[in-house]
Enzyme design. Sequence first.
Site, PDB file in Angstrom:
ATOM      1  N   GLY A 162       0.804  -1.217   0.000  1.00  0.00           N
ATOM      2  CA  GLY A 162       0.000   0.000   0.000  1.00  0.00           C
ATOM      3  C   GLY A 162       0.838   1.269   0.000  1.00  0.00           C
ATOM      4  O   GLY A 162       0.292   2.378  -0.059  1.00  0.00           O
ATOM      5  N   GLN A 163       2.158   1.100   0.055  1.00  0.00           N
ATOM      6  CA  GLN A 163       3.019   2.293   0.063  1.00  0.00           C
ATOM      7  C   GLN A 163       2.856   3.070  -1.236  1.00  0.00           C
ATOM      8  O   GLN A 163       2.775   2.476  -2.314  1.00  0.00           O
ATOM      9  CB  GLN A 163       4.482   1.878   0.206  1.00  0.00           C
ATOM     10  N   GLY A 164       2.864   4.395  -1.110  1.00  0.00           N
ATOM     11  CA  GLY A 164       2.639   5.272  -2.256  1.00  0.00           C
ATOM     12  C   GLY A 164       3.410   4.876  -3.500  1.00  0.00           C
ATOM     13  O   GLY A 164       2.831   4.788  -4.587  1.00  0.00           O
ATOM     14  N   ARG A 165       4.679   4.580  -3.344  1.00  0.00           N
ATOM     15  CA  ARG A 165       5.502   4.324  -4.534  1.00  0.00           C
ATOM     16  C   ARG A 165       5.175   3.006  -5.230  1.00  0.00           C
ATOM     17  O   ARG A 165       5.621   2.757  -6.333  1.00  0.00           O
ATOM     18  CB  ARG A 165       6.975   4.378  -4.157  1.00  0.00           C
TER      19      ARG A 165
END
Length: 171
Positions: free
Chosen positions: A61-64
Amino acid sequence: GLRNEEANILVVGLDNSGKTTILNQLKSEDTRAMDIVPTIGFSVEKFKSKSLTITAFDMSGQGRYRTLWEQYYRDCQGIIFVVDSSDKIRMVVARDELDSLIKHPELAIKRVPVLFFANKMDLRDAVSSVKVSSLMGLEDIRDKPWHICASNGLTGEGLHEGIEWLTEQLK
Ligand code: GTP
Ligand code: MG
């Protein structure tokens, strides 16, 4: 119906919402991981729900890494969207991600069921699943069946109700 009794499920939601923890709970006890670390990229997990074998694509789920989600839209038969019910501030971000998912051309053309887990219901700051539903704008989802369950990824509470709904939708 699912003649081969197998389904690909895409599991998304912001980092730290509890996706990997939930999937770990759904696996048989002897195959569960002892500790969970933030997912890098994605990982693939298999578990059974009654006669159905589910292959879950556990996305980071991390932005990148969120740009990876759309690569799995085409081949999934169902989606699990996990929300941290105690993180009201980032629920706005979660809602944005949900909006792009729902509007994505690859998903706009199919009636894929979406199961929401209003996770971390055990935390003091957690809001109810009804509140999560309104903060996430779920009433605006028109062309897809959806369902929301309050859950606790640590104890497994609420998970089976959700998975049963999803399994029913896949028949
Ligand atoms: P990414 O892989 O980074 O996208 O995160 P994730 O959504 O997979 O979250 P993960 O399963 O790694 O869980 C993040 C943290 O939340 C961990 O410390 C979990 O133990 C905790 N957690 C997960 N579910 C619950 C829950 O229902 N209640 C509480 N209190 N903590 C939870
Ligand atoms: Mg994870």
